[in-house]
Design a protein around this motif. Structure first.
Motif, mmCIF file in Angstrom:
data_model
loop_
_atom_site.group_PDB
_atom_site.id
_atom_site.type_symbol
_atom_site.label_atom_id
_atom_site.label_comp_id
_atom_site.label_asym_id
_atom_site.label_seq_id
_atom_site.Cartn_x
_atom_site.Cartn_y
_atom_site.Cartn_z
ATOM 1 N N GLY A 67 0.741 -1.299 -0.105
ATOM 2 C CA GLY A 67 0.000 -0.159 -0.057
ATOM 3 C C GLY A 67 0.854 1.428 -0.053
ATOM 4 O O GLY A 67 2.092 0.975 0.002
ATOM 5 N N HIS A 68 0.231 2.344 0.333
ATOM 6 C CA HIS A 68 0.880 3.681 0.002
ATOM 7 C C HIS A 68 0.763 4.322 1.471
ATOM 8 O O HIS A 68 1.196 5.740 1.456
ATOM 9 C CB HIS A 68 0.042 4.398 -1.015
ATOM 10 N N GLU A 69 0.661 3.865 2.411
ATOM 11 C CA GLU A 69 0.950 4.390 3.633
ATOM 12 C C GLU A 69 2.254 4.331 4.099
ATOM 13 O O GLU A 69 2.524 3.039 4.324
ATOM 14 C CB GLU A 69 -0.253 3.915 4.772
ATOM 15 N N PRO A 70 3.314 5.197 4.417
ATOM 16 C CA PRO A 70 4.596 4.874 4.613
ATOM 17 C C PRO A 70 4.932 4.170 6.181
ATOM 18 O O PRO A 70 5.727 3.553 5.877
ATOM 19 C CB PRO A 70 4.941 6.320 4.869
ATOM 20 N N ASN A 71 3.877 4.078 6.952
ATOM 21 C CA ASN A 71 4.139 3.429 8.399
ATOM 22 C C ASN A 71 3.007 2.459 8.481
ATOM 23 O O ASN A 71 3.242 1.672 9.376
ATOM 24 C CB ASN A 71 4.225 4.393 9.323
ATOM 25 N N GLY A 72 2.038 2.439 7.469
ATOM 26 C CA GLY A 72 0.976 1.357 7.807
ATOM 27 C C GLY A 72 0.909 0.117 7.161
ATOM 28 O O GLY A 72 0.325 -0.904 8.015
ATOM 29 N N GLY A 73 1.376 0.062 6.098
ATOM 30 C CA GLY A 73 1.257 -1.219 5.254
ATOM 31 C C GLY A 73 2.131 -2.319 5.912
ATOM 32 O O GLY A 73 3.029 -2.071 6.453
ATOM 33 N N GLY A 74 1.832 -3.626 5.586
ATOM 34 C CA GLY A 74 2.500 -4.714 5.928
ATOM 35 C C GLY A 74 3.859 -4.792 5.295
ATOM 36 O O GLY A 74 3.982 -4.299 4.196
ATOM 37 N N LEU A 75 4.619 -5.445 5.884
ATOM 38 C CA LEU A 75 6.095 -5.619 5.394
ATOM 39 C C LEU A 75 6.032 -6.660 4.202
ATOM 40 O O LEU A 75 5.720 -7.905 4.786
ATOM 41 C CB LEU A 75 7.044 -5.949 6.437
ATOM 42 N N LEU A 76 6.371 -6.600 3.105
ATOM 43 C CA LEU A 76 6.408 -7.599 2.182
ATOM 44 C C LEU A 76 7.722 -8.115 1.759
ATOM 45 O O LEU A 76 7.927 -9.458 1.548
ATOM 46 C CB LEU A 76 5.822 -7.085 0.745
ATOM 47 N N ALA A 77 8.865 -7.139 1.830
ATOM 48 C CA ALA A 77 10.233 -7.832 1.540
ATOM 49 C C ALA A 77 11.272 -6.639 2.363
ATOM 50 O O ALA A 77 10.875 -5.605 2.508
ATOM 51 C CB ALA A 77 10.356 -7.873 0.176
ATOM 52 N N ARG A 78 12.482 -7.302 2.307
ATOM 53 C CA ARG A 78 13.347 -6.414 3.014
ATOM 54 C C ARG A 78 14.926 -6.965 2.588
ATOM 55 O O ARG A 78 15.099 -8.070 2.335
ATOM 56 C CB ARG A 78 13.248 -6.759 4.455
#
Ligand SMILES: CCCCCCCCCCCCCCCC(=O)SCCNC(=O)CCNC(=O)[C@H](O)C(C)(C)COP(=O)(O)OP(=O)(O)OC[C@H]1O[C@@H](n2cnc3c(N)ncnc32)[C@H](O)[C@@H]1OP(=O)(O)O
Length: 451
Positions: free
Chosen positions: A154-165
């Motif tokens: 998503g487009h929330e800088p702190n809200g969306g779930g972490l998908l990859a790192r």
């Protein structure tokens, strides 16, 4: 290496974004096919890839891509690093995956965030510090900056779930570059040499007001085939504590040291200087022999703040025009009009007409520290009036005072030790970042050609 990185990954400090804890969010750390630097939580197929993988030099471009997203999936990418004083630098940008669920930062424009548009390296150059007016500085060039990159849903800088790192090391010494601390006579410096035995074109590298010994530009340049002497001149070791007594004899000793070094190609050497380092470098090129080429980044043609001495000659500083200092709308001092012109106080004009050096001036047209463009033009006029070679001047629109190697974020304002308060240095983030990339290439081309 992997074990030590694992230890780092497991500390809570690693989540630069204030996540609760790595283990809670993501479980054990798997290792993706791309090696230790790339992995993704099991609940998504997304992978974040960086090329080169794992590590690179700070001035190298990175290719950043994400695979395994849903078609057209909105995501936010963010990057963070911590400097050696504990300050956190971060940037983020919103993107949309392509119809195949892929995202390549070289092809996809950022839709907003810390920057917008096609900016493959925006996640680095657009970083901002969590401390006001803090500048990104690399103090120990033997360790990298460790950059964390994350892909969020998503487009929330702190809200969306972490998908990859991914975690990526940005180094300041290319593999094999040699670092030699120098204490020769009065000279206090560090010499950086390329990996194989030389000789190489030699360069003295000078920073500006603030003093100390900054090595990061010299160490990066040594990776490009130069022998570079990062030279301290005050506020370091047993050197003077202040700028008051700037004697060119000290710099002459450094030039002689470098010229006689067995791994330095003769007969002449180069000087690279920024700001006050440009002013002192210009005085070196005017008074000393054996300086074949010089690149000055936003330097001055006048002595500023202190007298310059060489043998029985003195160049007094131009007067300060306190009543011409303004205050910006952000409350910083703008001192760009605060120095008397060396065309009025002609004794302060450094005698460039004596120099046989070939010059390149790199100028930020939005420099608010002092009038770099005016100074470069006046040097050019003076040289030509005396039958000397016309210098090359490259102007960078909307670039500020601190033109650094590529990808250092813009420091728009900060404490100026000479002024004693916060001043604006000028520059807009994107054009300033573009200027840094170009200037870095230009100065290398110039030195390779003339040394
Ligand atoms: C009203 C008057 C009118 C006048 C009217 C017109 C005047 C018009 C004048 C134009 C005059 C132009 C004159 C030449 C203009 C240049 O030369 S511009 C400067 C270019 N600067 C450079 O090239 C870098 C030079 N070097 C440095 O800045 C220093 O070596 C460094 C990097 C700060 C490190 O020094 P250090 O001694 O290891 O630093 P450290 O002890 O950790 O800290 C020293 C101070 O710097 C601060 N500092 C340290 N790191 C950072 C950082 N990363 N970010 C920010 N601050 C930091 C610290 O907070 C500390 O501040 P204080 O606590 O003392 O307040």
């Amino acid at each position: 290496m992997v074990a030590s990185l694992l230890a780092v990954l497991r500390t809570s400090r690693l989540c630069q974004w204030g996540c609760k804890s790595r283990a809670q969010l993501l479980g054990p750390l798997p290792f993706g096919p791309g090696g230790w630097s790339t992995w993704a939580p099991e609940r998504t197929n997304a992978t974040l890839s960086l090329e080169p993988a794992g590590r690179s030099c700070w001035d190298e471009p990175l290719s950043i891509s994400v695979r395994g997203l849903a078609p057209e999936q909105p995501v936010t990418l963010r990057a963070a690093l911590r400097d050696e004083k504990g300050a956190l630098f971060r940037a983020h940008a919103r993107y949309r995956a392509d119809p195949h669920g892929e995202l390549d930062l070289a092809r996809a424009p950022a839709l907003g965030g810390s920057f917008a548009g096609l900016e493959p390296m925006g996640l680095l150059w657009a970083m901002e510090p969590d401390r006001p007016l803090w500048r990104l500085i690399k103090r120990d060039v033997q360790t990298p900056f460790v950059v964390e990159l994350e892909v969020l849903d998503g487009h929330e800088p702190n809200g969306g779930g972490l998908l990859a790192r991914a975690v990526h090391e940005r180094h300041f010494m290319a593999p094999g570059v040699r670092r030699v601390p120098v204490r020769e006579g009065r000279v206090r410096a560090t010499l950086f040499l390329p990996p194989e035995p030389g000789p190489y074109p030699g360069i003295v590298d000078l920073f500006g007001v603030g003093g100390g010994l900054l090595e990061y530009r010299a160490s990066l340049l040594a990776g490009k085939g130069f022998a570079v002497l990062a030279l301290a001149y005050y506020k370091y070791d047993d050197l003077p504590k202040s700028l008051e007594t700037m004697r060119i004899e000290y710099f002459e000793e450094a030039v002689n040291y470098l010229r006689s070094h067995p791994e330095v190609k003769g007969p002449g050497i180069g000087i690279l200087g920024i700001s006050k380092g440009g002013e002192l470098g210009l005085a070196m090129a005017s008074f000393l022999k054996g300086i074949k080429a010089a690149v000055f980044i936003n330097g001055s043609v006048a002595a500023v703040g202190n007298t310059i001495y060489y043998k029985d000659e003195t160049i007094p500083p131009v007067s300060l025009l306190r009543d011409r200092v303004k205050v910006t709308k952000d409350g910083f001092l703008d001192v760009v009009e605060g120095l008397q012109s060396p065309l009025v106080e002609t004794k302060s004009f450094i005698p460039v007409e004596r120099s046989d050096t070939t010059f390149l001036f790199l100028v930020g047209q939005d420099d608010h520290n002092w009038k770099s463009e005016f100074y470069a033009n006046e040097i050019s006029k003076r040289l030509q009036a005396h039958g000397k070679e016309k210098p090359q001047i490259i102007l960078y629109p909307e670039a500020g005072h601190y033109i650094e190697p590529p990808y250092f974020p813009l420091c728009k304002a900060g404490m100026h030790v000479l002024v004693g308060t916060n001043i604006t240095f000028g520059g807009e983030p994107k054009p300033h970042a573009m200027a840094q990339v170009d200037a870095w290439q230009q100065l290398q081309t110039f030195f390779h050609k003339h040394l």
